[in-house]
Design an enzyme around this catalytic site. Structure first.
Site, PDB file in Angstrom:
ATOM      1  N   ARG A   1       0.969  -0.968   0.182  1.00 17.95           N
ATOM      2  CA  ARG A   1      -0.650  -0.026   0.055  1.00 17.95           C
ATOM      3  C   ARG A   1       0.413   0.999   0.246  1.00 17.95           C
ATOM      4  O   ARG A   1       0.409   2.286  -0.911  1.00 17.95           O
ATOM      5  CB  ARG A   1      -1.567   0.110   1.376  1.00 17.95           C
ATOM      6  CG  ARG A   1      -2.471  -1.444   1.100  1.00 17.95           C
ATOM      7  CD  ARG A   1      -2.822  -1.455   2.175  1.00 17.95           C
ATOM      8  NE  ARG A   1      -3.772  -1.823   1.943  1.00 17.95           N
ATOM      9  CZ  ARG A   1      -4.860  -2.480   2.979  1.00 17.95           C
ATOM     10  NH1 ARG A   1      -5.437  -1.868   3.302  1.00 17.95           N
ATOM     11  NH2 ARG A   1      -5.965  -3.010   2.404  1.00 17.95           N
TER      12      ARG A   1
ATOM     13  N   ASP B   1     -16.152   8.091  10.525  1.00 17.43           N
ATOM     14  CA  ASP B   1     -14.963   7.201  10.198  1.00 17.43           C
ATOM     15  C   ASP B   1     -14.123   8.038  10.507  1.00 17.43           C
ATOM     16  O   ASP B   1     -13.946   9.067  10.624  1.00 17.43           O
ATOM     17  CB  ASP B   1     -14.704   6.831   8.768  1.00 17.43           C
ATOM     18  CG  ASP B   1     -14.420   5.473   7.936  1.00 17.43           C
ATOM     19  OD1 ASP B   1     -14.522   4.584   8.552  1.00 17.43           O
ATOM     20  OD2 ASP B   1     -13.312   6.022   8.090  1.00 17.43           O
TER      21      ASP B   1
END
Length: 293
Positions: free
Chosen positions: A54, A163
Site C-alpha cells: 500500500r 469514520d
C-alpha cells in the site's frame, strides 16, 4: 505486537520485504508506532507485505527513494498532511450494502418496531454507524427504516455515520456506487431510492441521505457527543485494535447505550473486559445492553 516488540524480535536493519523500496524492521516499527498512536490500529510483522504494497505506491507518487525517507517525513511536523494520507492508505474499507444481512433482519424485526412506536409518539431515536467506510452500512440502515416507515423523515430519527478517513467520508456523503456495489440491494428498493447517473453508476436519493449525518471521527479520541444511542453498529472495526484498546471501546459503547440498547459487531470480533459483562448476547454477534454490573 507493539512497535517496540517489532524491534525486539530481530535486528532493526533486517529487511522484511524486498523490492523497489526495501522495508526494514525499523521502518515497520516506526510506521506501526505512528498508526497505533493516531488510530489505535495494531500492526505487526505479519502485516509487513500489506504495508509495503500500500505504501510503496505512495512513495512512488511523491518521489521518495526509501521507506527511511518516508518515515522521516511522516514523523516530522512538516509531514502532518502526509501522515494523514498514510492512515488513509493503511485503512481497510471493504464493505457492502446489507453486509451480514441477519443484523438487518434483527434490526427490522426485533429492534425497530419499538423504536418506531416511540418516534411516532414524538420520541427521539438515534443510531450510530461507527467505522462507516464509504457509507453502505448507514445507507442500509436508512433503507431499512424507509421500508418500514416511508415517512420516517417526519420523525426525530437520525443516523450518525463516522469514520477516521476524511476521504472515505467524502465518498460516503456523495453516495455514488457502481452496479456491483448495489447488487445486494433489493431491485424494488433500488428503483425507489436510487437514481442512475449518465456514467451508469447509482446515486443514493436525497430522502435516504437526509436521515444520515456523516462525520470524521477517530475512535481513539474524545467523542464530541454524549448519546444516548439506541443502536450502535461497529462491525469489523475493532478487529484492527489490540486487546486493551478493544476492551476500552466496548465500555465506551456501553456508556452510550441505554439499558435495552443494541450493539452489532463483526463476525470475527468478540466482546471482552468489563464491557462483556454489560451486554447479553441475543443473536449472532448481536448484543443487548443490560446495564452496569
Amino acid at each position: 505486537m507493539s512497535a517496540a516488540a517489532i524491534l525486539q524480535s530481530g535486528r532493526p536493519d533486517d529487511t522484511l520485504v524486498k523490492g523497489e523500496y526495501p522495508l526494514t524492521r525499523k521502518d515497520l516499527a516506526e510506521i506501526a508506532g505512528m498508526i497505533y498512536s493516531d488510530a489505535g490500529i495494531a500492526l505487526n510483522e505479519t502485516k509487513a507485505s500489506l504495508v509495503y504494497s500500500r505504501l510503496s505506491k505512495r512513495l512512488r507518487q511523491i518521489g521518495l527513494n526509501s521507506f527511511r525517507d518516508y518515515c522521516d517525513l511522516v514523523g516530522s511536523a512538516a509531514g502532518a498532511d502526509e501522515r494523514r494520507e498514510m492512515l488513509s492508505f493503511l485503512t481497510t474499507n471493504f464493505t457492502r450494502f446489507f453486509r451480514e444481512n441477519h443484523h438487518f433482519d434483527h434490526l427490522r424485526t426485533v429492534v425497530l418496531p419499538d423504536l418506531l412506536t416511540r418516534a411516532r409518539a414524538g420520541g427521539r431515536v438515534r443510531i450510530w454507524s461507527a467505522g462507516c467506510s464509504d457509507g453502505q452500512e448507514p445507507y442500509s440502515i436508512a433503507l431499512t427504516l424507509l421500508a418500514m416507515a416511508p415517512n420516517v423523515a417526519t420523525m426525530d430519527i437520525k443516523i450518525l455515520a463516522t469514520d477516521i478517513d476524511p476521504k472515505i467520508i467524502a465518498q460516503a456523503k456523495a453516495g455514488i456506487y457502481d452496479g456491483q456495489s448495489i447488487e445486494t440491494v433489493d431491485a424494488a428498493m433500488r428503483s425507489k431510492w436510487f437514481t442512475q447517473t449518465p456514467e451508469k453508476r447509482w446515486q443514493v436519493g436525497d430522502q435516504v441521505k437526509q436521515l444520515i449525518s456523516f462525520k470524521e471521527l477517530n475512535l481513539m479520541a474524545q467523542w464530541p457527543f454524549r448519546g444516548p444511542f439506541d443502536v450502535i453498529f461497529c462491525r469489523n472495526v475493532v478487529i484492527y485494535f489490540d486487546e486493551p484498546t478493544q476492551a476500552k471501546i466496548w465500555v465506551r459503547y456501553a456508556d452510550l447505550l441505554p439499558v435495552g440498547g443494541h450493539l452489532y459487531i463483526g463476525h470475527s470480533e468478540r466482546l471482552s473486559g468489563e464491557g462483556k459483562d454489560r451486554f447479553e448476547n441475543t443473536a449472532i454477534t448481536t448484543y443487548r445492553h443490560k446495564g452496569r454490573i
